[in-house]
Design a protein around this motif. Structure first.
Motif, PDB file in Angstrom:
ATOM      1  N   GLY A 118       0.814  -1.203   0.000  1.00 35.14           N
ATOM      2  CA  GLY A 118       0.000   0.000   0.000  1.00 35.14           C
ATOM      3  C   GLY A 118       0.851   1.258   0.000  1.00 35.14           C
ATOM      4  O   GLY A 118       0.344   2.369  -0.113  1.00 35.14           O
ATOM      5  N   VAL A 119       2.160   1.083   0.142  1.00 34.85           N
ATOM      6  CA  VAL A 119       3.075   2.224   0.124  1.00 34.85           C
ATOM      7  C   VAL A 119       3.560   2.398  -1.308  1.00 34.85           C
ATOM      8  O   VAL A 119       4.106   1.456  -1.887  1.00 34.85           O
ATOM      9  CB  VAL A 119       4.284   1.977   1.053  1.00 34.85           C
ATOM     10  N   VAL A 120       3.352   3.567  -1.874  1.00 30.91           N
ATOM     11  CA  VAL A 120       3.741   3.780  -3.268  1.00 30.91           C
ATOM     12  C   VAL A 120       5.248   3.541  -3.431  1.00 30.91           C
ATOM     13  O   VAL A 120       6.052   4.155  -2.736  1.00 30.91           O
ATOM     14  CB  VAL A 120       3.347   5.201  -3.728  1.00 30.91           C
ATOM     15  N   ALA A 121       5.585   2.601  -4.290  1.00 30.98           N
ATOM     16  CA  ALA A 121       6.962   2.157  -4.569  1.00 30.98           C
ATOM     17  C   ALA A 121       7.494   1.194  -3.501  1.00 30.98           C
ATOM     18  O   ALA A 121       8.632   0.732  -3.609  1.00 30.98           O
ATOM     19  CB  ALA A 121       7.940   3.309  -4.755  1.00 30.98           C
ATOM     20  N   GLY A 122       6.697   0.887  -2.501  1.00 31.23           N
ATOM     21  CA  GLY A 122       7.159   0.014  -1.419  1.00 31.23           C
ATOM     22  C   GLY A 122       7.584  -1.365  -1.892  1.00 31.23           C
ATOM     23  O   GLY A 122       8.513  -1.966  -1.353  1.00 31.23           O
ATOM     24  N   ALA A 123       6.917  -1.881  -2.906  1.00 33.93           N
ATOM     25  CA  ALA A 123       7.212  -3.244  -3.358  1.00 33.93           C
ATOM     26  C   ALA A 123       8.386  -3.295  -4.337  1.00 33.93           C
ATOM     27  O   ALA A 123       8.903  -4.367  -4.619  1.00 33.93           O
ATOM     28  CB  ALA A 123       5.971  -3.856  -4.017  1.00 33.93           C
ATOM     29  N   VAL A 124       8.794  -2.136  -4.845  1.00 33.18           N
ATOM     30  CA  VAL A 124       9.815  -2.140  -5.899  1.00 33.18           C
ATOM     31  C   VAL A 124      11.145  -2.740  -5.398  1.00 33.18           C
ATOM     32  O   VAL A 124      11.673  -3.672  -6.014  1.00 33.18           O
ATOM     33  CB  VAL A 124       9.988  -0.724  -6.507  1.00 33.18           C
ATOM     34  N   PRO A 125      11.685  -2.261  -4.274  1.00 33.60           N
ATOM     35  CA  PRO A 125      12.923  -2.881  -3.787  1.00 33.60           C
ATOM     36  C   PRO A 125      12.717  -4.316  -3.291  1.00 33.60           C
ATOM     37  O   PRO A 125      13.645  -5.131  -3.347  1.00 33.60           O
ATOM     38  CB  PRO A 125      13.369  -1.969  -2.641  1.00 33.60           C
ATOM     39  N   LEU A 147       4.595  -0.584 -10.953  1.00 30.09           N
ATOM     40  CA  LEU A 147       4.709   0.713 -10.305  1.00 30.09           C
ATOM     41  C   LEU A 147       4.029   1.717 -11.217  1.00 30.09           C
ATOM     42  O   LEU A 147       3.836   1.441 -12.400  1.00 30.09           O
ATOM     43  CB  LEU A 147       6.167   1.087 -10.038  1.00 30.09           C
ATOM     44  N   GLY A 148       3.675   2.857 -10.676  1.00 35.20           N
ATOM     45  CA  GLY A 148       3.026   3.858 -11.515  1.00 35.20           C
ATOM     46  C   GLY A 148       3.961   5.005 -11.830  1.00 35.20           C
ATOM     47  O   GLY A 148       5.118   5.013 -11.403  1.00 35.20           O
ATOM     48  N   ASP A 149       3.429   5.987 -12.562  1.00 37.27           N
ATOM     49  CA  ASP A 149       4.231   7.176 -12.862  1.00 37.27           C
ATOM     50  C   ASP A 149       4.552   7.932 -11.574  1.00 37.27           C
ATOM     51  O   ASP A 149       5.623   8.516 -11.445  1.00 37.27           O
ATOM     52  CB  ASP A 149       3.492   8.088 -13.843  1.00 37.27           C
ATOM     53  N   GLY A 150       3.633   7.884 -10.593  1.00 40.04           N
ATOM     54  CA  GLY A 150       3.901   8.525  -9.306  1.00 40.04           C
ATOM     55  C   GLY A 150       5.030   7.822  -8.572  1.00 40.04           C
ATOM     56  O   GLY A 150       5.963   8.452  -8.068  1.00 40.04           O
ATOM     57  N   ALA A 151       4.973   6.506  -8.535  1.00 41.01           N
ATOM     58  CA  ALA A 151       5.993   5.716  -7.833  1.00 41.01           C
ATOM     59  C   ALA A 151       7.360   5.880  -8.470  1.00 41.01           C
ATOM     60  O   ALA A 151       8.387   5.741  -7.798  1.00 41.01           O
ATOM     61  CB  ALA A 151       5.605   4.238  -7.838  1.00 41.01           C
ATOM     62  N   PHE A 152       7.372   6.191  -9.758  1.00 40.23           N
ATOM     63  CA  PHE A 152       8.667   6.309 -10.420  1.00 40.23           C
ATOM     64  C   PHE A 152       9.515   7.408  -9.791  1.00 40.23           C
ATOM     65  O   PHE A 152      10.738   7.331  -9.776  1.00 40.23           O
ATOM     66  CB  PHE A 152       8.487   6.562 -11.926  1.00 40.23           C
ATOM     67  N   ASN A 153       8.859   8.445  -9.262  1.00 38.26           N
ATOM     68  CA  ASN A 153       9.607   9.549  -8.648  1.00 38.26           C
ATOM     69  C   ASN A 153      10.134   9.230  -7.256  1.00 38.26           C
ATOM     70  O   ASN A 153      10.956   9.963  -6.726  1.00 38.26           O
ATOM     71  CB  ASN A 153       8.710  10.792  -8.542  1.00 38.26           C
ATOM     72  N   GLN A 154       9.635   8.173  -6.654  1.00 39.96           N
ATOM     73  CA  GLN A 154      10.093   7.836  -5.306  1.00 39.96           C
ATOM     74  C   GLN A 154      11.585   7.485  -5.322  1.00 39.96           C
ATOM     75  O   GLN A 154      12.053   6.772  -6.218  1.00 39.96           O
ATOM     76  CB  GLN A 154       9.327   6.616  -4.772  1.00 39.96           C
ATOM     77  N   GLY A 155      12.285   7.954  -4.298  1.00 35.15           N
ATOM     78  CA  GLY A 155      13.692   7.601  -4.166  1.00 35.15           C
ATOM     79  C   GLY A 155      13.870   6.098  -4.153  1.00 35.15           C
ATOM     80  O   GLY A 155      14.851   5.556  -4.692  1.00 35.15           O
ATOM     81  N   MET A 156      12.919   5.397  -3.541  1.00 41.02           N
ATOM     82  CA  MET A 156      13.019   3.947  -3.435  1.00 41.02           C
ATOM     83  C   MET A 156      13.064   3.281  -4.812  1.00 41.02           C
ATOM     84  O   MET A 156      13.747   2.291  -5.013  1.00 41.02           O
ATOM     85  CB  MET A 156      11.838   3.428  -2.620  1.00 41.02           C
ATOM     86  N   THR A 157      12.333   3.846  -5.778  1.00 40.84           N
ATOM     87  CA  THR A 157      12.376   3.297  -7.135  1.00 40.84           C
ATOM     88  C   THR A 157      13.748   3.526  -7.751  1.00 40.84           C
ATOM     89  O   THR A 157      14.335   2.617  -8.360  1.00 40.84           O
ATOM     90  CB  THR A 157      11.292   3.958  -8.015  1.00 40.84           C
ATOM     91  N   GLN A 158      14.259   4.725  -7.587  1.00 38.74           N
ATOM     92  CA  GLN A 158      15.570   5.031  -8.176  1.00 38.74           C
ATOM     93  C   GLN A 158      16.665   4.180  -7.529  1.00 38.74           C
ATOM     94  O   GLN A 158      17.544   3.659  -8.213  1.00 38.74           O
ATOM     95  CB  GLN A 158      15.882   6.525  -8.013  1.00 38.74           C
ATOM     96  N   GLU A 159      16.588   3.998  -6.214  1.00 40.33           N
ATOM     97  CA  GLU A 159      17.555   3.133  -5.531  1.00 40.33           C
ATOM     98  C   GLU A 159      17.445   1.699  -6.048  1.00 40.33           C
ATOM     99  O   GLU A 159      18.437   0.993  -6.204  1.00 40.33           O
ATOM    100  CB  GLU A 159      17.304   3.136  -4.011  1.00 40.33           C
TER     101      GLU A 159
END
Lengths: 329, 329
Positions: A118-125, A147-159
């Motif tokens: 439920g956390v945007v980008a939480g599942a990416v890492p 992930l969505g376009d919003g999640a793409f901006n999360q630091g977690m996605t970039q990491e």
């Protein structure tokens, strides 16, 4: 490569059935929320059915997926039962998570669906770590994370993009760019181009029409093949559109009804129906039958969920799931 | 028995778990050739190689979340966070994800991972490299929190933590790293959730964990010269908490002082006061339960101030004398 052309009609029809099931499931959930028959909140994926069918459709059974909070359609795509998902929405113990997870956390391990965060980008890492484990366990499978376009901006996605590349793990990042992160337009809040930014990590990245199930199927098939053989990440930006609001309480002030109409005309279900008709795979009559079948399945799921919703976990039973040894403190 | 330092005991626990189970991985920054920021992992990389000792970019959030993903897939990662302060970067991984997956999926998956980190003041590293942040995690059901004070406990508890099926936070006070103690030669495990009476006494119970246990033991020596008999409890595990040990000791002594390094307000001490008040031990109290914690300020750089903000032997003795009041006079 045209992976889609190589599939048989049965597979092509299966993709269609998933799109219809997803469409009717979400329409029904929307209706039930409006009537106050479901509590809490939900994020519906109407308009994004091409991704629901083709992402999992192009994966193997043992490939894992991690959908976003807008995850009902992917649950269906991976083979999940609409009965247990509807029962979960009604919070009964016959639900996939026995009523403990709800709309945003439909974990379905037997179909290799780890469930959503439920956390945007939480599942990416988390997906990167799962792919790391698969590589260590010498499995020829991939992990696909939405992930969505919003999640793409999360630091977690970039990491995560960086980590996936330096660890060299077989993860497919499936970015469902539906143009809005809640009310925030990607045009206003995403700097640069998502595909180019992902590609700058030296990760193969492609941008596709996410409302074309054939194009999505081909892209995911290629991504999967590459990730498995090279043990490397792959990034897909799948451009789509979220027909309804972000969640049930969204008045959609940030976009026009004209814009919505424009995208509804690009309906992925209709486009695929045209293909199936033109290529002679299905007749008008058969299409009608598939619609009725999907609608009936959803009605049956609702009736199952309503019939069983009285079966709920007690507080004491719920406590047993806090720690994996069953300790309650 | 053999004598070893706390740091050696931690290293030995990691090494023995790596040897006994090939699904165990050690993950963190600079833990390979460099040997870890505190030299703790020296030799592990040489022995196990980069197959098992997984070095990471400086990306605590992503690699801790990735460890959650590994654990979901059946690995048993041990994550090192270089400084306890940086656990703030892993809150999403531990609190929102590690602690929840088992519950949200109604037991479909589990997260057997350990996050271990050096914490605490006393090294002149100032406000962002000296904190004691355990309280942040104690209010999260689903996590276990361990803070051992001796080499023997550190080794036995870390080995148990790696084998536990729930996510565990393991805090090591960095001033303890060079302290020595007896450690059994043979294989042993210390159960999670069991405290230890480090010194028996009859007049007052000093309740503590991690380095402050040693401060309490020194204070007890001092006070013995004045004819006061202090019992020193080492909680070892903060969650799940060994409430029985606390209750029985306070019933015996009738007085309790809780000593910890973290700022007192909102810290763990308040919880222990409640454990006593809510139990039959309350009716045995001869004076109100007191807490002695850190000052309400970030850790200052100045060495004199840094020493002043945490409980010391002098402060513990002073507080005990006050609590003994007239009966002592």
């Amino acid at each position: 490569m045209n992976y889609f052309e190589k599939t048989n009609d049965e597979k092509k029809i299966r993709l269609y059935e998933i799109m219809l099931t997803s469409r009717y499931f979400e329409e029904k959930v929307n209706e039930m929320f409006m009537k106050g028959l479901i509590h809490g909140t939900t994020h519906l994926g109407l308009g994004q059915e091409a991704g629901h069918a083709a992402l999992s459709g192009a994966l193997c059974k043992e490939d894992w997926i991690l959908p976003t909070h807008r995850g009902h359609g992917h649950f269906i795509g991976k083979g999940g039962s609409v009965y247990s998902m509807m029962a979960e929405l009604l919070a009964g113990s016959y639900g996939i998570d026995k009523g403990l997870g709800g709309s945003m956390h439909m974990t379905d391990v037997k179909n290799f669906n780890m469930g959503s965060s439920g956390v945007v980008a939480g599942a990416v890492p988390i997906a990167v770590g799962m792919a790391f484990a698969m590589k260590k366990q010498s499995k020829d499978n991939v992990v696909a994370v939405c992930l969505g376009d919003g999640a793409f901006n999360q630091g977690m996605t970039q990491e995560s993009l960086n980590l996936a590349r330096v660890w060299e793990v077989p993860v497919v990042f499936f970015c469902e760019n539906n143009l809005y992160g809640m009310s925030a337009p990607a045009s206003k809040f995403v700097a640069g181009d998502i595909t180019k930014r992902a590609g700058s990590y030296d990760i193969r990245a492609v941008k596709i029409d996410g409302n074309d199930v054939i194009e999505v199927y081909n892209a995911v098939s290629e991504a999967r093949e590459y990730a498995v053989s090279e043990k490397m990440p792959y990034f897909i930006e799948s451009k789509t559109y979220r027909w309804l609001g972000h969640s049930k309480s969204d008045l959609r002030k940030y976009r026009t009804r004209e814009e919505e109409e424009y995208y509804k005309n690009l309906c992925p279900v209709k486009r695929y129906e045209e293909y199936l008709l033109n290529s002679g795979i299905l007749t008008e009559k058969e299409i009608q039958v598939y619609h009725e079948k999907a609608q009936q399945e959803i009605l049956d799921a609702v009736s199952f969920a309503e019939k069983t919703r009285g079966n709920i976990l007690t507080l004491e039973e719920a406590k047993k799931y806090v720690y994996s040894g069953g300790e309650d403190r | 028995m053999k004598i070893m330092t706390y740091a050696e005991a931690v290293r030995e626990a990691i090494r023995e778990e790596l040897l006994s189970d090939e699904s165990v991985y050690f993950i963190g920054e600079d833990i390979g050739l460099y040997g870890g920021c505190f030299g703790l992992s020296r030799g592990l990389w040489e022995e196990f190689g980069e197959e098992r000792i997984i070095e990471t970019p400086i990306t605590e959030g992503a690699f801790t979340s990735a460890a959650v993903g590994m654990a979901l897939m059946g690995l048993r990662p041990i994550v090192e966070i270089m400084f306890g302060d940086f656990v703030s970067l892993t809150v999403d991984a531990m609190v929102d994800h590690a602690a929840k997956y088992h519950f949200m999926s109604a037991g479909q998956v589990k997260v057997p991972m350990v996050l271990r980190t050096p914490f605490g003041s006393g090294t002149g590293a100032a406000a962002q490299h000296s904190q004691s942040l355990e309280a942040m995690y104690l209010n999260t059901p689903g996590l276990k929190v361990i803070m051992p004070s001796s080499p023997r406990d550190a080794k036995g508890l870390l080995r148990s933590a790696v084998r536990d099926d729930s996510p565990v936070l393991f805090f090591e006070n960095k001033l303890l790293y060079r302290t020595s103690g007896e450690v059994p030669e043979e294989e042993y495990f210390i159960p999670i959730g069991k405290g230890d009476i480090k010194r028996e006494g009859s007049d007052i119970t000093l309740i503590s964990y991690s380095r402050m246990v040693n401060v309490c033991l020194e204070a007890a020596e001092e006070l013995e010269k004045e004819g006061l008999s202090c019992e020193v409890l080492d909680l070892r595990t903060l969650r799940p908490l060994d409430t029985e040990l606390i209750i029985n000791s306070v019933k015996k002594t009738g007085r309790a002082l809780i000593v910890y390094e973290a700022p007192m307000f909102g810290g763990f001490g308040g919880e222990i006061v409640s454990v006593i008040n809510d139990s039959e031990a309350f009716y045995y109290l001869d004076s109100p339960v007191k807490r002695l914690g850190g000052e309400e300020m970030p850790v200052p750089y100045n060495p004199n101030l840094e020493k002043e903000i945490v409980p010391t032997v002098g402060k513990v003795c002073g507080e005990v004398r006050k609590m003994m009041g007239e009966s002592y006079e």
